[in-house]
Structure formats: structure tokens, C-alpha cells
Design a protein around this motif. Structure first.
Motif, mmCIF file in Angstrom:
data_model
loop_
_atom_site.group_PDB
_atom_site.id
_atom_site.type_symbol
_atom_site.label_atom_id
_atom_site.label_comp_id
_atom_site.label_asym_id
_atom_site.label_seq_id
_atom_site.Cartn_x
_atom_site.Cartn_y
_atom_site.Cartn_z
ATOM 1 N N LYS A 81 -16.593 16.874 30.177
ATOM 2 C CA LYS A 81 -17.410 17.278 29.031
ATOM 3 C C LYS A 81 -16.529 17.813 27.899
ATOM 4 N N ILE A 82 -15.508 18.561 28.277
ATOM 5 C CA ILE A 82 -14.591 19.069 27.240
ATOM 6 C C ILE A 82 -13.930 17.909 26.510
ATOM 7 N N LEU A 83 -13.502 16.892 27.257
ATOM 8 C CA LEU A 83 -12.847 15.715 26.676
ATOM 9 C C LEU A 83 -13.788 14.992 25.716
ATOM 10 N N ASP A 84 -15.062 14.865 26.112
ATOM 11 C CA ASP A 84 -16.028 14.186 25.246
ATOM 12 C C ASP A 84 -16.236 14.934 23.936
ATOM 13 N N LEU A 85 -16.308 16.258 24.015
ATOM 14 C CA LEU A 85 -16.529 17.048 22.801
ATOM 15 C C LEU A 85 -15.287 17.086 21.911
ATOM 16 N N MET A 86 -14.100 17.086 22.520
ATOM 17 C CA MET A 86 -12.872 17.122 21.719
ATOM 18 C C MET A 86 -12.701 15.832 20.921
ATOM 19 N N ASN A 87 -13.071 14.703 21.539
ATOM 20 C CA ASN A 87 -12.991 13.401 20.865
ATOM 21 C C ASN A 87 -11.598 13.164 20.242
ATOM 22 N N VAL A 88 -10.563 13.268 21.075
ATOM 23 C CA VAL A 88 -9.181 13.091 20.639
ATOM 24 C C VAL A 88 -8.571 11.904 21.380
ATOM 25 N N GLU A 89 -7.877 11.067 20.663
ATOM 26 C CA GLU A 89 -7.229 9.910 21.282
ATOM 27 C C GLU A 89 -5.980 10.356 22.052
ATOM 28 N N ASN A 90 -5.599 9.503 22.998
ATOM 29 C CA ASN A 90 -4.354 9.699 23.761
ATOM 30 C C ASN A 90 -4.349 10.991 24.564
ATOM 31 N N ILE A 91 -5.513 11.431 24.960
ATOM 32 C CA ILE A 91 -5.598 12.590 25.841
ATOM 33 C C ILE A 91 -6.559 12.240 26.965
ATOM 34 N N THR A 92 -6.227 12.617 28.186
ATOM 35 C CA THR A 92 -7.011 12.217 29.348
ATOM 36 C C THR A 92 -7.680 13.417 30.002
ATOM 37 N N ARG A 93 -8.559 13.068 30.952
ATOM 38 C CA ARG A 93 -9.242 14.117 31.689
ATOM 39 C C ARG A 93 -8.246 14.956 32.479
ATOM 40 N N GLU A 94 -7.186 14.304 32.982
ATOM 41 C CA GLU A 94 -6.163 15.045 33.719
ATOM 42 C C GLU A 94 -5.437 16.039 32.815
ATOM 43 N N ASN A 95 -5.195 15.642 31.568
ATOM 44 C CA ASN A 95 -4.556 16.554 30.613
ATOM 45 C C ASN A 95 -5.418 17.781 30.379
ATOM 46 N N VAL A 96 -6.724 17.557 30.221
ATOM 47 C CA VAL A 96 -7.644 18.668 29.959
ATOM 48 C C VAL A 96 -7.754 19.573 31.174
ATOM 49 N N ALA A 97 -7.813 18.956 32.368
ATOM 50 C CA ALA A 97 -7.936 19.753 33.596
ATOM 51 C C ALA A 97 -6.697 20.618 33.790
ATOM 52 N N SER A 98 -5.545 20.054 33.527
ATOM 53 C CA SER A 98 -4.306 20.818 33.678
ATOM 54 C C SER A 98 -4.251 21.963 32.686
#
Length: 262
Positions: free
Chosen positions: A228-245
Motif C-alpha cells: 500500500k505504501i508503494l502504491d501511494l508513493m507512486n515512484v518508479e524504480n522502487i520495489t516492494r522489497e525496497n519499501v519493506a526494508s
């Protein structure tokens, strides 16, 4: 017969026996002594008292001599001039012979291309080893021919040499970047899940972190999951693993502390 043939052949005339030497000296006595010493070394000797005559003999009888040994000071032609002309017109080792042992004179002979500089009176021990200059010159010429053939000939790696070099370069580049994968791994993952491929390293800049904090605050800390954080950020070249870390590394955030600092 060439030097190569006499060195490698199994005949009676084995090099350096019979090495063909042209001896040049305007002093008849010195020339005779030199001739006798050369013959004692089992060399085949031709003599002349004039540098101009020596040059004519060399021009008219190419490949008939293996080495030239010449006096420096002669009336008809300076020994250095003979040395220079021999170097320009034919590939023969030339040894300079003189009673003048001044450093400047010796250096002049060497810089003009002499392979050796012997002082009079020359000794038998010195003449016994002059054949090495012939071997050295012959070896040098063969090396030059091989170098030319290597430059003009086909690529030793074959038709795919360029491709192979590119692969090796790519592998070195990956090693430099810390990627231990090989070409087969890359090809096998071309159509696979993006999560299985190596992701570019994400640098969490201030702006990127602000978007992360804004998404977490919008969702609420209890509902802020990576997807959900990734969807709201809407940034290219970033993955769910990046956000989780990043979520694990950053302490609890709030609107009052958008940098995640306490």
C-alpha cells in the motif's frame, strides 16, 4: 646457405663454424692479424682494405655474408659511414674495430648501430663469441615477422572473438558492481518475475523519504504495509522489497517528524 639452414641443418658445416665474415681495415698488418684470428675461430673470412670496396662487395653479393667487422678510421670512407650505409641497405650486424677507446667515439659507434665495439689489439677470446650477434639479429627478425603476422592475420579467437571479449568485459563489469550472476542467470530471468531479478540500488533521498512518510501517515501506522505504501508513493524504480526494508530501518514516523527521527 642461410644462417637458419646452417644452424638447424644436420650437415657437416654447423654454425658458427663457417660463419661468413667480411673484415675491413686499411692497415695491411692489422688486417692480416685479424684474418688469422678469425680463421682460428673457424670462420670463413673475406678481407678488403677499403670501405668502398667492402660496400660494393656487400651490395653485389647479398646474403653472402653473416657479419661485418670494420676499422673506424679509413682514408676512403669513414667506418661510421660504412656502418650507416650497411644499416640502411642491408640487415647485417656490424662490429666496429679501433685503437681509439674514448667514450665519445665508442658511443658514436653504438648510436650509429654497431652491435659491438672492439679495441685494438683485438683478442682471440673476443672473436670467438662474435657469432652471438648474428643469432641475436636473426632471432630479432623472426620475432618482428611473427608480430606482423599476428597483427595482419585472423583473430586468434575466431569469428566470435569480439563477442567473447564483450562477454568477458560484461562479466568483469558485473564483478566490479558486486554481481556474481552469470549470463545464463540473466537470460533465464528475462521473462520471469521482476522480484527474482537483481534490482537497482535505491538511494533514499530526502524527497523520497518524504513521500514514504506521507504514505505511512495517510495509511496509518497500523495499516501501513509495503504494498500500500508503494502504491501511494507512486515512484518508479522502487520495489516492494525496497519499501519493506526501509520500513524496518526507519523508526515510527508521524506528521510531526517526517524524517523518522526521535
Amino acid at each position: 646457405m642461410t644462417v637458419e639452414g646452417r644452424v638447424g641443418g644436420g650437415g657437416k658445416d654447423k654454425f658458427p663454424v663457417g660463419m661468413r665474415v667480411l673484415a675491413v681495415d686499411d692497415d695491411p698488418t692489422c688486417l692480416k692479424v685479424l684474418e688469422n684470428l678469425l680463421r682460428r675461430c673457424d670462420y670463413h673470412v673475406t678481407t678488403t682494405g677499403q670501405a668502398a670496396t667492402a660496400l660494393r662487395m656487400l651490395r653485389e653479393n647479398k646474403d653472402q655474408f653473416d657479419l661485418v667487422i670494420s676499422d673506424v678510421h679509413m682514408p676512403d670512407m669513414d667506418g661510421f659511414k660504412l656502418l650507416e650505409l650497411v644499416g640502411l641497405e642491408m640487415d647485417l650486424p656490424v662490429i666496429m674495430l679501433s685503437a681509439n677507446g674514448e667514450t665519445q667515439t665508442v658511443m658514436k659507434g653504438i648510436t650509429h648501430g654497431a652491435c659491438d665495439y672492439l679495441l685494438k689489439p683485438v683478442r682471440l677470446e673476443q672473436l670467438k663469441t662474435i657469432w652471438q650477434h648474428v643469432i641475436r639479429r636473426n632471432t630479432k627478425n623472426r620475432g618482428s615477422d611473427n608480430d606482423d603476422a599476428g597483427q595482419k592475420g585472423p583473430n586468434a579467437e575466431g569469428e566470435n572473438g569480439g563477442a567473447n571479449r564483450n562477454k568477458r568485459q560484461s562479466r568483469r563489469d558485473r564483478d566490479d558492481n558486486g554481481d556474481d550472476g552469470d549470463d545464463s542467470d540473466e537470460n533465464s530471468n528475462d521473462n520471469g518475475d521482476s522480484s527474482s531479478q537483481k534490482k537497482p540500488r535505491v538511494v533514499w533521498s530526502v524527497e523520497l523519504h518524504r513521500k514514504f512518510v506521507a504514505a505511512v501517515n495517510q495509511l496509518g501506522i497500523d495499516k501501513a504495509v509495503p504494498k500500500k505504501i508503494l502504491d501511494l508513493m507512486n515512484v518508479e524504480n522502487i520495489t516492494r522489497e525496497n519499501v519493506a526494508s526501509h520500513l524496518q530501518e526507519v523508526p515510527a514516523v508521524s506528521e510531526k517528524d517526517e524524517y523518522g527521527c526521535k
